[in-house]
Design a protein around this motif. Sequence first.
Motif, mmCIF file in Angstrom:
data_model
loop_
_atom_site.group_PDB
_atom_site.id
_atom_site.type_symbol
_atom_site.label_atom_id
_atom_site.label_comp_id
_atom_site.label_asym_id
_atom_site.label_seq_id
_atom_site.Cartn_x
_atom_site.Cartn_y
_atom_site.Cartn_z
ATOM 1 N N GLY A 152 0.827 -1.211 0.000
ATOM 2 C CA GLY A 152 0.000 0.000 0.000
ATOM 3 C C GLY A 152 0.856 1.253 0.000
ATOM 4 O O GLY A 152 2.078 1.183 -0.118
ATOM 5 N N SER A 153 0.190 2.393 0.165
ATOM 6 C CA SER A 153 0.924 3.649 0.070
ATOM 7 C C SER A 153 1.943 3.804 1.197
ATOM 8 O O SER A 153 3.024 4.345 0.994
ATOM 9 N N TYR A 154 1.620 3.322 2.402
ATOM 10 C CA TYR A 154 2.602 3.468 3.478
ATOM 11 C C TYR A 154 3.105 2.146 4.024
ATOM 12 O O TYR A 154 4.120 2.080 4.707
ATOM 13 N N ILE A 157 -14.547 -6.319 12.813
ATOM 14 C CA ILE A 157 -13.406 -5.423 12.548
ATOM 15 C C ILE A 157 -12.155 -6.145 13.049
ATOM 16 O O ILE A 157 -12.181 -6.698 14.166
ATOM 17 N N PRO A 158 -11.049 -6.182 12.265
ATOM 18 C CA PRO A 158 -9.868 -6.904 12.758
ATOM 19 C C PRO A 158 -9.315 -6.281 14.037
ATOM 20 O O PRO A 158 -9.211 -5.055 14.139
ATOM 21 N N LYS A 159 -8.972 -7.144 14.987
ATOM 22 C CA LYS A 159 -8.423 -6.642 16.253
ATOM 23 C C LYS A 159 -6.916 -6.480 16.122
ATOM 24 O O LYS A 159 -6.257 -7.298 15.471
ATOM 25 N N TYR A 191 -6.497 -11.832 11.214
ATOM 26 C CA TYR A 191 -6.728 -12.097 9.792
ATOM 27 C C TYR A 191 -8.208 -12.403 9.582
ATOM 28 O O TYR A 191 -8.764 -13.273 10.252
ATOM 29 N N LYS A 192 -8.832 -11.668 8.679
ATOM 30 C CA LYS A 192 -10.234 -11.937 8.360
ATOM 31 C C LYS A 192 -10.250 -12.720 7.061
ATOM 32 O O LYS A 192 -10.015 -12.154 5.986
ATOM 33 N N GLU A 193 -10.493 -14.008 7.195
ATOM 34 C CA GLU A 193 -10.465 -14.857 6.014
ATOM 35 C C GLU A 193 -11.745 -14.663 5.213
ATOM 36 O O GLU A 193 -12.794 -14.416 5.780
ATOM 37 N N ILE A 235 -12.369 -3.781 6.814
ATOM 38 C CA ILE A 235 -10.914 -3.739 7.068
ATOM 39 C C ILE A 235 -10.323 -2.406 6.588
ATOM 40 O O ILE A 235 -11.041 -1.558 6.082
ATOM 41 N N ASP A 236 -9.030 -2.281 6.712
ATOM 42 C CA ASP A 236 -8.237 -1.157 6.222
ATOM 43 C C ASP A 236 -8.603 0.187 6.867
ATOM 44 O O ASP A 236 -9.283 1.021 6.267
ATOM 45 N N PHE A 237 -8.125 0.368 8.071
ATOM 46 C CA PHE A 237 -8.388 1.609 8.811
ATOM 47 C C PHE A 237 -7.250 2.613 8.633
ATOM 48 O O PHE A 237 -7.084 3.536 9.434
HETATM 49 N N1 LIG Z 1 -7.147 -7.917 8.572
HETATM 50 C C1 LIG Z 1 -7.129 -8.394 7.324
HETATM 51 N N2 LIG Z 1 -7.624 -9.605 7.054
HETATM 52 C C2 LIG Z 1 -7.598 -10.090 5.796
HETATM 53 N N3 LIG Z 1 -7.066 -9.452 4.742
HETATM 54 C C3 LIG Z 1 -6.546 -8.238 4.956
HETATM 55 C C4 LIG Z 1 -6.536 -7.638 6.253
HETATM 56 N N4 LIG Z 1 -5.953 -6.416 6.159
HETATM 57 C C5 LIG Z 1 -5.601 -6.256 4.872
HETATM 58 N N5 LIG Z 1 -5.945 -7.342 4.139
HETATM 59 C C6 LIG Z 1 -5.712 -7.534 2.688
HETATM 60 O O1 LIG Z 1 -4.380 -7.188 2.424
HETATM 61 C C7 LIG Z 1 -4.266 -6.469 1.210
HETATM 62 C C8 LIG Z 1 -3.502 -5.196 1.460
HETATM 63 O O2 LIG Z 1 -4.283 -4.406 2.298
HETATM 64 P P1 LIG Z 1 -3.898 -3.005 2.959
HETATM 65 O O3 LIG Z 1 -5.170 -2.419 3.398
HETATM 66 O O4 LIG Z 1 -2.897 -3.179 3.984
HETATM 67 O O5 LIG Z 1 -3.208 -2.170 1.873
HETATM 68 P P2 LIG Z 1 -3.709 -1.607 0.505
HETATM 69 O O6 LIG Z 1 -5.214 -1.594 0.458
HETATM 70 O O7 LIG Z 1 -3.008 -2.395 -0.559
HETATM 71 O O8 LIG Z 1 -3.129 -0.166 0.519
HETATM 72 P P3 LIG Z 1 -3.435 1.143 1.374
HETATM 73 O O9 LIG Z 1 -2.836 0.922 2.733
HETATM 74 O O10 LIG Z 1 -2.737 2.200 0.604
HETATM 75 O O11 LIG Z 1 -4.925 1.288 1.403
HETATM 76 C C9 LIG Z 1 -5.682 -6.275 0.683
HETATM 77 O O12 LIG Z 1 -5.906 -7.216 -0.343
HETATM 78 C C10 LIG Z 1 -6.574 -6.604 1.863
HETATM 79 O O13 LIG Z 1 -7.737 -7.269 1.438
#
Ligand SMILES: Nc1ncnc2c1ncn2[C@@H]1O[C@H](COP(=O)(O)OP(=O)(O)OP(=O)(O)O)[C@@H](O)[C@H]1O
Length: 287
Positions: free
Chosen positions: A39-41, A90-92, A109-111, A170-172
Motif C-alpha cells: 500500500g501507500s505506506y 473489525i480486525p483486532k 486475519y479476516k479470512e 478492514i483497512d483503517f
Molecule cells: N485484517 C485483514 N484480514 C484479511 N485481509 C486483509 C486484512 N488487512 C488487509 N488485508 C488484505 O491485504 C491487502 C492489502 O491491504 P492493505 O489495506 O494493507 O493495503 P492496501 O489496500 O493495498 O493499501 P493502502 O494501505 O494504501 O490502502 C488487501 O488485499 C486486503 O484485502
Amino acid sequence: MQKLIAWWSQLYARLVDRPFAERTVIKGRYRVEAVLGMGSYGITYLCEDSHSGQRCVLKQVRPSKLGSKKGRPVYEYEISVLQALDHPQIPKLLESFADRGQLFLAMEYKEGKTWEDLIFEEGYTISEREALQVILDLLGIVEYVHQHGLVHRDVRIPNVIIKDGTMHLIDFGLARYLGDSATYIEESLDAYLLEKQIKREVAFRSDYFGLGHFLLFLLYTSFQPADEAEELPWEEELDLTPKTRQLIRRMIQMDEPYESADALRADLLIALAHSANVHNSAPKKEI
Ligand SMILES: Nc1ncnc2c1ncn2[C@@H]1O[C@H](COP(=O)(O)OP(=O)(O)OP(=O)(O)O)[C@@H](O)[C@H]1O
C-alpha cells in the motif's frame, strides 16, 4: 529540481521497499506466508503466528517511509484507531513492535473474499433488495466506528470481506477521529478534486458517501448495457424504485446529505420495503 527529488525518492523506494520473502520469521514468531499488498505506506503480509498457531496479518511500514511524515505518524495513528475498536466484524490489533529496525503491527486475519472479488472474479449479480440489505448490514459496522468518534473514510468494495454471510470492515489506514485534520501533513484540501474532498472529509457523511457508491457498485452487477449503447448517468441506466433513487442521491450528496446513521437507516428500511427482488438481467451467480 522537484522532478529530480521525485525521481530520486521513487528510485530509493524501489531499492529499499523489498518485502520479506516467504518463510521469513519476524520477531521469532510470525512466519510470512504471502505478501498481500504493497500500500501507500505499508507492506501487508499474511503470516502464521507460531505462538497461537493462527494466521494473522502483519503490516510493515515501508522502509522508505520510516523517516518521513507519512511513516511513523500514520503507523501510530492506525494503531490508536485499531486499539479503540473492539467489534467482531473489525480486525483486532494483536500487537505492535519493532524488529530488525522495522516497524510492524499485527492484526487479526479476516479470512474470506472481498466484495471486489465476488463481483469481478466470481460474477455475482445482486438484486436491489439484496443490495439494500448489504448496505443496512454494513451500516451497523460503520455506526459502531462512528460511535467511537471515528470516520473510516475508505468504505469501498475491496475493504469489505465476506465470510459465511458475515461482513468484515478492514483497512483503517485512512480513518480519522472527528476534529482531526483530513491530511497528515499541511496539504491544502483545495487542491483535491471535489469527490476526493467529500470522501476524505472527517465527517460521518463521508462514510455514507462511501456506502452510497458501494450500493451503486452492487446495483450495477445486475445492469447489462445494450450493445454499443452510450454510457448514461446511473439514474438513467439503473431501473430503480423511486425510494432507492432518492436514498442514493442523498448518500452521494447530490441532495441534502444524511447526518446520522439513524436517519440513513430509516430511509434504507423504507427503500427496502419498496424494493424489488428481481434482477435486471439473468444472474450469473446469486448471493
Ligand atoms: N485484517 C485483514 N484480514 C484479511 N485481509 C486483509 C486484512 N488487512 C488487509 N488485508 C488484505 O491485504 C491487502 C492489502 O491491504 P492493505 O489495506 O494493507 O493495503 P492496501 O489496500 O493495498 O493499501 P493502502 O494501505 O494504501 O490502502 C488487501 O488485499 C486486503 O484485502
